[in-house]
Design an enzyme around this catalytic site. Sequence first.
Site, PDB file in Angstrom:
ATOM      1  CG  HIS A   1      73.967  43.872  25.311  1.00  0.00           C
ATOM      2  ND1 HIS A   1      74.026  44.813  24.313  1.00  0.00           N
ATOM      3  CD2 HIS A   1      75.216  43.781  25.806  1.00  0.00           C
ATOM      4  CE1 HIS A   1      75.265  45.282  24.223  1.00  0.00           C
ATOM      5  NE2 HIS A   1      76.009  44.671  25.120  1.00  0.00           N
TER       6      HIS A   1
ATOM      7  NE  ARG B   1      73.594  52.134  27.816  1.00  0.00           N
ATOM      8  CZ  ARG B   1      74.028  52.599  26.639  1.00  0.00           C
ATOM      9  NH1 ARG B   1      73.219  52.611  25.603  1.00  0.00           N
ATOM     10  NH2 ARG B   1      75.242  53.055  26.509  1.00  0.00           N
TER      11      ARG B   1
ATOM     12  CG  HIS C   1      70.419  46.392  15.822  1.00  0.00           C
ATOM     13  ND1 HIS C   1      70.980  46.373  17.079  1.00  0.00           N
ATOM     14  CD2 HIS C   1      70.038  47.661  15.601  1.00  0.00           C
ATOM     15  CE1 HIS C   1      70.966  47.588  17.582  1.00  0.00           C
ATOM     16  NE2 HIS C   1      70.385  48.380  16.715  1.00  0.00           N
ATOM     17  N   GLY C   2      66.892  45.897  15.040  1.00  0.00           N
ATOM     18  CA  GLY C   2      65.957  46.814  14.399  1.00  0.00           C
ATOM     19  C   GLY C   2      64.788  46.165  13.687  1.00  0.00           C
TER      20      GLY C   2
ATOM     21  CB  THR D   1      74.800  47.165  19.452  1.00  0.00           C
ATOM     22  OG1 THR D   1      74.507  46.788  20.796  1.00  0.00           O
ATOM     23  CG2 THR D   1      76.139  46.594  19.054  1.00  0.00           C
TER      24      THR D   1
ATOM     25  CG  HIS E   1      64.958  47.848  24.977  1.00  0.00           C
ATOM     26  ND1 HIS E   1      65.852  48.804  25.416  1.00  0.00           N
ATOM     27  CD2 HIS E   1      65.500  47.321  23.856  1.00  0.00           C
ATOM     28  CE1 HIS E   1      66.862  48.869  24.570  1.00  0.00           C
ATOM     29  NE2 HIS E   1      66.676  47.979  23.612  1.00  0.00           N
TER      30      HIS E   1
ATOM     31  CD  GLU F   1      72.852  40.968  22.150  1.00  0.00           C
ATOM     32  OE1 GLU F   1      73.112  42.159  22.398  1.00  0.00           O
ATOM     33  OE2 GLU F   1      71.900  40.616  21.466  1.00  0.00           O
TER      34      GLU F   1
ATOM     35  NE  ARG G   1      75.248  49.297  26.304  1.00  0.00           N
ATOM     36  CZ  ARG G   1      75.397  49.524  24.990  1.00  0.00           C
ATOM     37  NH1 ARG G   1      74.558  48.984  24.120  1.00  0.00           N
ATOM     38  NH2 ARG G   1      76.359  50.287  24.543  1.00  0.00           N
TER      39      ARG G   1
ATOM     40  CG  ASN H   1      67.424  41.899  23.277  1.00  0.00           C
ATOM     41  OD1 ASN H   1      67.108  42.477  24.308  1.00  0.00           O
ATOM     42  ND2 ASN H   1      68.615  42.030  22.740  1.00  0.00           N
TER      43      ASN H   1
ATOM     44  CD  GLU I   1      72.280  38.378  16.369  1.00  0.00           C
ATOM     45  OE1 GLU I   1      72.409  37.375  17.106  1.00  0.00           O
ATOM     46  OE2 GLU I   1      71.522  39.323  16.622  1.00  0.00           O
TER      47      GLU I   1
END
Length: 250
Positions: free
Chosen positions: A49, A55, A200-201, A107, A16, A76, A51, A13, A157
Amino acid sequence: MSHLTPRLRLGVNIDHVATLRNARGGVAPDPLRAALLAQAAGADGITAHLREDRRHIRDADIDALVDALTIPLNLEMAATDEMQAIALRHRPHAVCIVPEKREERTTEGGLEVAADQHHLRDFIAPLKDAGCRVSLFVAPDRAQIEASYAVGAAVVELHSGAYCDFHDAGQQDARDAELVRLRDMAAFAHALGLEVHVGHGLTYGSVGPVAAFPEVRELNIGHFLIGEAVFTGLPAAMAEMRRRMDAARA
Ligand code: PXP
């Protein structure tokens, strides 16, 4: 490795990289460059993603990714008309539908599928007709998984955020309870016929136990890998993540 445990895919992903770019409002660092680097370093897919508030990833990033990638793109997005139109225009390999709240930092929870089945079934149908593999990002919860199957998703997911948060905080008992939940729900979803992804994470520290679940086919990992890339470079960070995934799977 048995036939029950096919090679686990690593989706990288790149959101960032765009976060960092947007912090200065310029053009660097370029998320497309990160995606191409990840592709060259053996990523099995790229996740981005888009959004509603743009952002991090922007429309032009998606255009560039669609044009340049040779590995699958997992787009996403929220279940809105605007996003559906964008997905139908690009027809990415996969569309992962996520919940979005404007004020959240990331998320935070899974998609509420069970209470929104009518809308989601209608929302998903044209995406499936366009050839996209539709995934729903849900909490590891039986009702949400059953509803995902009922509305016609091919993939769920499972949200690993709670497991990862407890892991990072050193709360062993709560972490273990979340891990059992993820394991049981991965098996449940797989038994229904859904393809199972987790994301996630995830970090070097938390990835192993999740990668070991034989029903899981793909992990989508972003924030930690991009952060680690600051110190080691993205290919090295991906290689270390891959090593840990493969070791857990062996
Ligand atoms: N999977 C989904 C559905 C996500 O929304 C995210 C975060 O954008 C991820 C995976 C990756 O999470 P992280 O950046 O924490 O690795």
